[in-house]
Each structure stands twice: as C-alpha cells, then as structure tokens.
Design an enzyme around this catalytic site. Structure first.
Site: not given
Ligand code: TXE
Length: 481
Positions: A248, A461, A230, A282, A226, A150
């Site tokens: 986070e 952080e 995850t 977020c 993320g 994001n």
């Molecule tokens: O996050 P992901 P995504 C939330 C928001 C969004 C949802 C999924 O609701 O729709 O999370 O977003 C890596 N082991 N936020 O798909 O899947 C992945 O490759 C290690 C809130 O982006 O969590 C990416 O680099 N790493 C958030 C990173 O994790 C893994 C901002 C985030 O991916 C993994 C974004 C694994 N098993 C999304 N699986 C915020 N708090 O700002 C995936 N990844």
C-alpha cells in the site's frame, strides 16, 4: 528517558547490540525517548519465536483467536487517552485527531477481524453426481508486517489484526520515526495474555530491520505500507523468493469539484481532505480541480478558511495543524513549495515554516499552503509531497478533468463533488484509482477492499480480502463414484 524495547517471544527485550536511536517529539523538535537500533539478529530471534508459535496458533480454534483479538481491542479502548497522547507526541498530529481517528480505528481493526474471522467461510463446488470440490484455506505461516509513520497504530493494526485472525504468527516492524504506540501495543498484548511468539515487534531502521524481514526465508508473506520507492525495493527482494506481497504505497489524489456540488459540505470536507494530519495521509486530496464557474468563489473561500486554521501545540483544543513528522520531512515539503514557484505557481497562502514559540519553537511546523497557476503535468502536480500543500486549478469539461486526474503514476484515492447522480457514477467509473469517494472523504467501511492501482500499490487490504491474503487456498476434488 524511556528506552523502548522489542517484543519477542512474549517478552520486552533490548536489542542484541544494545544500541539505541533517538526518538524525536516533532512538536518540540527534541529527543524524548530511545528506540532499539535492532538488526538482522533480532529479526532472526523474532522469526524463530514466530515459527515456534505457528503450529499451535494456526490450529487454535477461531473463537479462541477471536477472543484474544477482541481483548486487545477492548484494552486499546480502555487505554485510549494514553495511546492518543503517545501517538500525538510521537507523530506531531493534533491530540483530538489521535483520539477520534487513529486510536479508535486501531481498536476497530482488531474488533473487525476478531469478529470477521468467526464468519469467514470458504467455498465448495459440486460437479453434479461426478465430484465435489472444496477449498481449504490454511494460514500462510510467519507474516512480515511493515508500517509507516503517518498513522502509526492505525496502519500497524490494519496488518497485524487480519494476519493473527487468519492464524498466521507475525514479525512486525513499525516506523522508526513513530515507534511509541507499537511499543504500548506490546504491553497490551502481554496484558491480553497473547501466547508468546504469536506477535513479535522488532524496532529499528528500514534498511536493517525492514530489509531483514523482507529477505528472511522463513517469512513467506509481506504486508507493507509506505513509500512507493521502498515498495519497489521490497518487491525487488521478495519477488525472486516468491513471497505473497501486499504493497500500500503513495498517492497524489485528485479532488474533483463540479459547480453543482453541495458547496458548504464540499468546502468543509475539502478543508479536512486537504490538511488532516498535516496532509500526511496517503488518501489526502492534494490536487484540487474546480469547474470554472465555481473557481473564483472556491479560491476566495478556501484561502480564507485555510488562513484561519490554528497551528501549534498538538494538545491545544483548537489546534488543527500540528507538527509534521520530522525535520527532514519538513525540509522535503518546503523544497516542493520552492519547486512550485520555479514551475510558475503562485502561493496563495502559506508556504513557510512557523515558529509557534515557547517550548514549541524548535518544532517542525508548516503553514497550510495553497498554490495555483501550475500545469497539470508539472512535477509539483505529479509527485507525492505528503504535507499540508495542495494545488488548485480550474477545468471546463469532464474529459479534461479526468485526463488531469488520471495523469499521474499513482492511483490510490479520489473524491468527486457533484449532485448529478449520473455524472457521479460515470466519473467514478472513469477515474483510475482504487477508491472513489463521492460527496464525502475518508468514510470507511472495513468490509471494502482498500488499496491503489498503478504505483499506489499491489493487492488489497481490508475486508475478507485481508484474511484471504494471509491464507493459501487449496482446492480438494473428491470423485463421487
Ligand atoms: O516511508 P518508507 P516513509 C510516502 C510519503 C513519504 C514517503 C516516505 O511520500 O514521504 O512515503 O515515507 C520501512 N525494506 N508514504 O519514510 O521509507 C521503514 O522503516 C523494508 C505513503 O515513512 O517507505 C518504515 O517502517 N522496510 C504511505 C516503512 O518501511 C523498509 C505512508 C515505511 O518507510 C525499507 C507513509 C526497506 N528497504 C509514507 N526501507 C502511505 N501510503 O500511507 C524503509 N522501510
């Protein structure tokens, strides 16, 4: 088309398997570059480089480490236009947002930690004439930094900068959805002369590259931003390995508006906190609670202004709403609008995909959406949607709105609008979240701890907390007689 490369041991290299994934331009719905489909072997090569570089980097004097970070900061600033365009094309966000927020804050992160490390000190404690204690802080080792799509470079740098400042070396993975600015950062690091192996960037899928980082036995500390799901998976893998974790995660942030607020300021900021980055921050306030006497006026004005937000070409001067980040994410958001209707909500505006025409007709555009008439505890009001969708509802008492605000599994950020000083402090103290903004939103002082409670994450952080996170304290007690 450009084939992004990994950045390992100071060089730009292809993935060992020489496989690539499509990288989409969400504004046009088209593939515009390729990213390495790296795997465990690439992570192992990166970890070996980071381990090799760690002994020297960890004892490199702070002022030298600082110089590298400040050089990177100034190169980011020098390349602002190029980085902002790359960010906008990769993520779909309006160019002016990338130019005014994402990229300047990435430079600020390197600058903050490049200077912060010079002033960071540990503590000592004297036991009168018996003994003296001092705390040594050693960098933990190779840090794993995993970031989301994001705010790609902003959040990527938010992890890497304090890790490098603290003396760790890094194996980092940006989101496979928005890899471009991380790739451009690799080129900047080469230009800055960062010693080889200090920072390594491995591109690829979460379940392949991300999980290889999380489970690598030579990475003792993980900083992740993320999704909550995850985050739980990372914790499941890392906990039995006793790794230090900073998670986070998601949010479902309340925006509480009392009738005595500064109305114009509140409305202007609420437009931003509701729909900035297409609601894909977020920290966005996606649940808006309005004190009843103000509800109808707010509803009318908020809907009117929202309908006027221009949607379209992210490079357009007037564009306020760009494309959401991917087709699958667009479909997820639309599914929540349907859910809201099933749960009894009324869509006051938006709720549909938009064809903005021309070269953008295949892009992933959604109307900014406002929904009313839902229960505070329905799924739409409890689950993170992460798109340009907000719900509004009236409240009568402070106790009632605090119950609503604190009712989700999340606790990341919140906003409170009131001119009543005592109430502002009281409500801020009673909200279960890691961050409370009063009469403002997204106003950031990098010295402050940043993070959430409950399912919004673990650890903080920002500030010196981030430097401490990447170090291990050791207490030495010396007897004086
Ligand atoms: O996050 P992901 P995504 C939330 C928001 C969004 C949802 C999924 O609701 O729709 O999370 O977003 C890596 N082991 N936020 O798909 O899947 C992945 O490759 C290690 C809130 O982006 O969590 C990416 O680099 N790493 C958030 C990173 O994790 C893994 C901002 C985030 O991916 C993994 C974004 C694994 N098993 C999304 N699986 C915020 N708090 O700002 C995936 N990844």
């Amino acid at each position: 088309m450009l084939k992004i490369q990994n950045y390992i041991n100071g060089e730009l290299v292809p993935p060992t398997g020489n496989q690539y994934l499509d990288n989409y331009d969400p504004a046009r719905g088209k593939v515009y570059s390729y990213i390495p489909d790296s795997d465990e072997k690439d992570v192992e090569t990166a970890v070996a480089a980071a381990k090799e570089a760690f002994p020297a980097w960890s004892v490199t004097p702070k002022d030298i480490r600082s110089k590298y970070l400040l050089k990177i900061a100034s190169l980011i600033e020098e390349n602002l236009e190029k980085l902002a365009k790359a960010e906008s094309i990769d993520n779909g966000k309006p160019l002016h947002l990338a130019k005014t927020v994402d990229i300047p804050r990435a430079a600020a992160n390197f600058h903050f930690y490049g200077t912060g490390i010079l002033h960071y000190s540990a503590h000592s404690h004297s036991m009168e004439d018996t003994a003296v204690n001092y705390t040594l802080r050693h960098p933990v080792g190779v840090a794993g930094c995993i970031s989301p799509w994001n705010l790609p470079l902003y959040l990527f740098s938010w992890k890497i900068a304090p890790a490098l400042a603290a003396g760790c070396t890094v194996v980092a993975k940006p989101s496979e959805v928005t890899p471009m600015t991380a790739f451009l950062l690799s080129e900047i690091c080469i230009q800055a002369g960062l010693p080889k192996g200090v920072l390594n960037i491995v591109h690829g899928l979460g379940h392949k590259v991300g999980s290889a980082i999380t489970s690598n036995k030579d990475i003792p500390v993980i900083s992740f931003t993320g999704g909550t799901k995850t985050g739980a998976e990372i914790a499941r893998v890392a906990a039995p390995m006793f790794k230090k974790l900073s998670l986070e995660l998601g949010g479902k942030n309340p925006n509480i508006i009392f009738a005595d607020c500064d109305y114009e300021k509140m409305l202007a900021t609420t437009m931003h906190s509701s729909f900035a980055n297409q609601g894909q921050i977020c920290l966005c306030g996606s649940r808006i609670f309005i004190e009843r006497p103000l509800y109808e006026k707010f509803k009318t004005d908020f809907v009117e202004r929202t309908k006027k937000l221009s949607i379209g070409d992210p490079f357009g001067e007037k564009t306020k709403i760009g494309a959401v980040v991917s087709k699958s994410h667009m479909e997820k958001i639309l599914s929540y609008v349907e859910l809201a209707k099933e749960e009894g909500g009324t869509v006051l505006c938006g709720g549909k995909k938009v064809d903005v025409g021309g070269e953008f007709s295949e892009g992933y555009y959604l109307e900014p959406t406002i929904i009313e008439g839902l229960a505070y505890n329905c799924r739409t009001n409890q689950e993170e949607i992460f798109g340009p969708v907000v719900t509004i509802m009236p409240f009568d008492t402070e106790e009632e709105v605090l119950m609503y605000a604190n009712s989700t599994i999340y606790g990341l950020a919140s906003t409170v609008w009131t001119e009543n000083l005592t109430r502002a402090h009281r409500v801020a103290a009673d909200i279960h979240s890691g961050i409370v903004w009063v009469n403002c939103w997204l106003l950031r002082d990098l010295r402050t701890p940043f993070g959430g409670v409950k399912s919004s994450g673990v650890g903080r952080e920002g500030g010196f907390e981030a430097i401490e996170f990447f170090t291990e304290p050791k207490n030495v007690c010396i007897k004086l007689k």
